[in-house]
Design a protein around this motif. Structure first.
Motif, PDB file in Angstrom:
ATOM      1  N   MET A  65       0.766  -1.335   0.175  1.00 31.70           N
ATOM      2  CA  MET A  65      -0.190  -0.075   0.038  1.00 31.70           C
ATOM      3  C   MET A  65       0.796   1.348  -0.190  1.00 31.70           C
ATOM      4  O   MET A  65       1.820   1.292   0.679  1.00 31.70           O
ATOM      5  N   LYS A  66       0.583   2.142  -0.692  1.00 29.10           N
ATOM      6  CA  LYS A  66       1.175   3.422  -0.983  1.00 29.10           C
ATOM      7  C   LYS A  66       1.110   4.418   0.334  1.00 29.10           C
ATOM      8  O   LYS A  66      -0.162   4.587   0.718  1.00 29.10           O
ATOM      9  N   LYS A  67       2.193   4.643   0.753  1.00 26.37           N
ATOM     10  CA  LYS A  67       2.027   5.817   1.916  1.00 26.37           C
ATOM     11  C   LYS A  67       1.874   7.103   1.486  1.00 26.37           C
ATOM     12  O   LYS A  67       2.141   7.429   0.418  1.00 26.37           O
ATOM     13  N   PRO A  68       1.147   7.690   2.327  1.00 22.66           N
ATOM     14  CA  PRO A  68       0.680   9.166   1.816  1.00 22.66           C
ATOM     15  C   PRO A  68       1.780  10.052   1.901  1.00 22.66           C
ATOM     16  O   PRO A  68       2.731   9.973   2.571  1.00 22.66           O
ATOM     17  N   ASP A  69       1.803  11.114   0.896  1.00 28.87           N
ATOM     18  CA  ASP A  69       2.905  12.018   1.063  1.00 28.87           C
ATOM     19  C   ASP A  69       2.578  13.215   2.056  1.00 28.87           C
ATOM     20  O   ASP A  69       3.573  13.809   2.438  1.00 28.87           O
ATOM     21  N   TYR A  70       1.283  13.223   2.341  1.00 29.64           N
ATOM     22  CA  TYR A  70       1.300  14.475   3.395  1.00 29.64           C
ATOM     23  C   TYR A  70       0.437  13.702   4.641  1.00 29.64           C
ATOM     24  O   TYR A  70      -0.536  13.030   4.420  1.00 29.64           O
ATOM     25  N   TYR A  71       0.573  14.369   5.680  1.00 36.85           N
ATOM     26  CA  TYR A  71      -0.264  14.072   6.929  1.00 36.85           C
ATOM     27  C   TYR A  71      -0.819  15.608   7.516  1.00 36.85           C
ATOM     28  O   TYR A  71       0.137  16.355   7.361  1.00 36.85           O
ATOM     29  N   LEU A  72      -1.913  15.484   7.792  1.00 31.70           N
ATOM     30  CA  LEU A  72      -2.317  16.850   8.223  1.00 31.70           C
ATOM     31  C   LEU A  72      -3.344  16.409   9.448  1.00 31.70           C
ATOM     32  O   LEU A  72      -4.228  15.937   9.484  1.00 31.70           O
ATOM     33  N   TYR A  73      -2.735  17.246  10.873  1.00 28.91           N
ATOM     34  CA  TYR A  73      -3.303  16.998  12.013  1.00 28.91           C
ATOM     35  C   TYR A  73      -3.520  18.097  12.615  1.00 28.91           C
ATOM     36  O   TYR A  73      -2.709  18.929  12.584  1.00 28.91           O
ATOM     37  N   PRO A  74      -4.839  18.079  13.660  1.00 22.42           N
ATOM     38  CA  PRO A  74      -4.701  19.415  14.338  1.00 22.42           C
ATOM     39  C   PRO A  74      -4.025  19.258  15.778  1.00 22.42           C
ATOM     40  O   PRO A  74      -3.641  18.257  16.026  1.00 22.42           O
ATOM     41  N   ALA A  75      -3.558  20.520  16.067  1.00 23.65           N
ATOM     42  CA  ALA A  75      -2.508  20.600  17.215  1.00 23.65           C
ATOM     43  C   ALA A  75      -3.157  21.697  18.120  1.00 23.65           C
ATOM     44  O   ALA A  75      -3.766  22.623  17.594  1.00 23.65           O
ATOM     45  N   VAL A  76      -2.872  21.642  19.415  1.00 24.79           N
ATOM     46  CA  VAL A  76      -3.461  22.646  20.334  1.00 24.79           C
ATOM     47  C   VAL A  76      -2.206  23.436  20.664  1.00 24.79           C
ATOM     48  O   VAL A  76      -1.316  22.793  21.307  1.00 24.79           O
ATOM     49  N   PHE A  77      -2.122  24.767  20.533  1.00 23.22           N
ATOM     50  CA  PHE A  77      -1.090  25.505  21.032  1.00 23.22           C
ATOM     51  C   PHE A  77      -1.328  26.536  22.353  1.00 23.22           C
ATOM     52  O   PHE A  77      -2.505  26.909  22.172  1.00 23.22           O
ATOM     53  N   LYS A  78      -0.601  26.351  23.254  1.00 24.66           N
ATOM     54  CA  LYS A  78      -1.285  26.715  24.547  1.00 24.66           C
ATOM     55  C   LYS A  78      -0.237  27.596  25.028  1.00 24.66           C
ATOM     56  O   LYS A  78       1.107  27.518  24.989  1.00 24.66           O
ATOM     57  N   TYR A  79      -0.700  28.922  25.360  1.00 22.84           N
ATOM     58  CA  TYR A  79       0.236  30.051  25.556  1.00 22.84           C
ATOM     59  C   TYR A  79       0.025  30.309  26.976  1.00 22.84           C
ATOM     60  O   TYR A  79      -0.822  30.521  27.608  1.00 22.84           O
ATOM     61  N   SER A  80       1.288  30.700  27.485  1.00 22.53           N
ATOM     62  CA  SER A  80       1.532  30.934  29.085  1.00 22.53           C
ATOM     63  C   SER A  80       2.600  32.149  28.822  1.00 22.53           C
ATOM     64  O   SER A  80       3.476  32.255  28.415  1.00 22.53           O
ATOM     65  N   GLU A  81       2.447  33.068  29.709  1.00 20.41           N
ATOM     66  CA  GLU A  81       3.169  34.210  30.001  1.00 20.41           C
ATOM     67  C   GLU A  81       4.617  33.703  30.417  1.00 20.41           C
ATOM     68  O   GLU A  81       4.850  33.148  31.368  1.00 20.41           O
ATOM     69  N   ASN A  82       5.652  34.481  29.733  1.00 17.34           N
ATOM     70  CA  ASN A  82       6.774  34.037  29.965  1.00 17.34           C
ATOM     71  C   ASN A  82       7.363  32.463  29.819  1.00 17.34           C
ATOM     72  O   ASN A  82       8.405  32.413  30.572  1.00 17.34           O
ATOM     73  N   GLU A  83       6.478  31.943  28.994  1.00 24.03           N
ATOM     74  CA  GLU A  83       6.919  30.419  28.806  1.00 24.03           C
ATOM     75  C   GLU A  83       6.873  30.139  27.254  1.00 24.03           C
ATOM     76  O   GLU A  83       6.277  30.834  26.805  1.00 24.03           O
ATOM     77  N   ASP A  84       7.244  28.987  27.096  1.00 24.47           N
ATOM     78  CA  ASP A  84       7.367  28.603  25.637  1.00 24.47           C
ATOM     79  C   ASP A  84       6.081  28.334  25.431  1.00 24.47           C
ATOM     80  O   ASP A  84       5.006  27.930  26.173  1.00 24.47           O
TER      81      ASP A  84
ATOM     82  N   SER B 105      -6.403  26.298  18.241  1.00 21.83           N
ATOM     83  CA  SER B 105      -6.215  24.957  17.626  1.00 21.83           C
ATOM     84  C   SER B 105      -5.647  25.455  16.147  1.00 21.83           C
ATOM     85  O   SER B 105      -5.823  26.367  15.682  1.00 21.83           O
ATOM     86  N   VAL B 106      -4.749  24.499  15.669  1.00 19.71           N
ATOM     87  CA  VAL B 106      -3.965  24.779  14.360  1.00 19.71           C
ATOM     88  C   VAL B 106      -3.777  23.453  13.736  1.00 19.71           C
ATOM     89  O   VAL B 106      -3.577  22.458  14.269  1.00 19.71           O
ATOM     90  N   LEU B 107      -4.073  23.421  12.293  1.00 17.17           N
ATOM     91  CA  LEU B 107      -3.721  22.423  11.557  1.00 17.17           C
ATOM     92  C   LEU B 107      -2.346  22.559  11.301  1.00 17.17           C
ATOM     93  O   LEU B 107      -1.796  23.563  10.843  1.00 17.17           O
ATOM     94  N   VAL B 108      -1.388  21.196  11.451  1.00 16.91           N
ATOM     95  CA  VAL B 108      -0.300  20.994  11.028  1.00 16.91           C
ATOM     96  C   VAL B 108      -0.116  20.222   9.969  1.00 16.91           C
ATOM     97  O   VAL B 108      -0.626  18.996  10.063  1.00 16.91           O
ATOM     98  N   ASP B 109       0.610  20.359   8.928  1.00 15.44           N
ATOM     99  CA  ASP B 109       1.184  19.348   7.727  1.00 15.44           C
ATOM    100  C   ASP B 109       2.350  19.126   7.670  1.00 15.44           C
ATOM    101  O   ASP B 109       3.099  19.810   8.268  1.00 15.44           O
ATOM    102  N   VAL B 110       2.646  17.929   7.267  1.00 15.35           N
ATOM    103  CA  VAL B 110       4.141  17.441   7.140  1.00 15.35           C
ATOM    104  C   VAL B 110       4.362  16.843   5.627  1.00 15.35           C
ATOM    105  O   VAL B 110       3.204  15.909   5.341  1.00 15.35           O
ATOM    106  N   TYR B 111       5.248  17.142   4.919  1.00 17.37           N
ATOM    107  CA  TYR B 111       5.598  16.640   3.704  1.00 17.37           C
ATOM    108  C   TYR B 111       6.428  15.112   4.256  1.00 17.37           C
ATOM    109  O   TYR B 111       7.768  15.365   4.277  1.00 17.37           O
TER     110      TYR B 111
END
Length: 133
Positions: free
Chosen positions: A1-20, A79-85
């Motif tokens: 079976m051929k593997k997909p060229d792209y994957y697209l998954y939702p990610a949650v970006f969490k923001y905190s003051e003075n932190e990554d 929420s952010v959609l993140v893709d990878v080739y």
């Protein structure tokens, strides 16, 4: 079976003051972080790539991505959609070097070092020649 060229998954970006920015992929149960939004997106793509490559290599099932609309976010989250080739990820891992232990007589090792022999290059060349490639 051929593997997909792209994957697209939702990610949650969490923001905190003075932190990554913390990044979580709920469908994959993996997380990373980034110093700012650009670094966070790069880290998220890298993590998605190595995670999906690992699942493919291990023959594990690939979970279906959730709809971004179904993600429930807190006040400081987005929420952010993140893709990878994947072809570039796969190729990078195919060409990754591996270490091998080679045993030589001490006199031959000393002579090779004296003549600045690059052991890795020589071994690769000899193997390619032996395999006619």
């Amino acid at each position: 079976m051929k593997k997909p060229d792209y994957y697209l998954y939702p990610a949650v970006f969490k923001y905190s003051e003075n932190e990554d920015i913390a990044i979580l992929f709920p469908d994959l149960d993996v997380a990373t972080s980034g110093e700012n939004e650009i670094d966070a997106l790069k880290s998220a793509r890298e993590l998605l790539g190595i995670t999906m490559f690992g699942l493919e290599e291990d023959g594990d099932p690939i979970p279906a991505p959730s709809s971004i609309a179904d993600l429930k976010c807190e006040e400081a989250e987005r929420s952010v959609l993140v893709d990878v080739y994947m072809p570039s990820i796969r190729l990078a891992n195919v060409n990754k070097s591996v270490n091998r232990t080679v045993t030589l007589p001490a006199w031959l090792n000393a002579l090779a070092i004296e003549h600045n022999i690059n052991f890795s290059h020589l071994l690769q060349s000899a193997i390619k020649q032996q395999l006619n490639i």
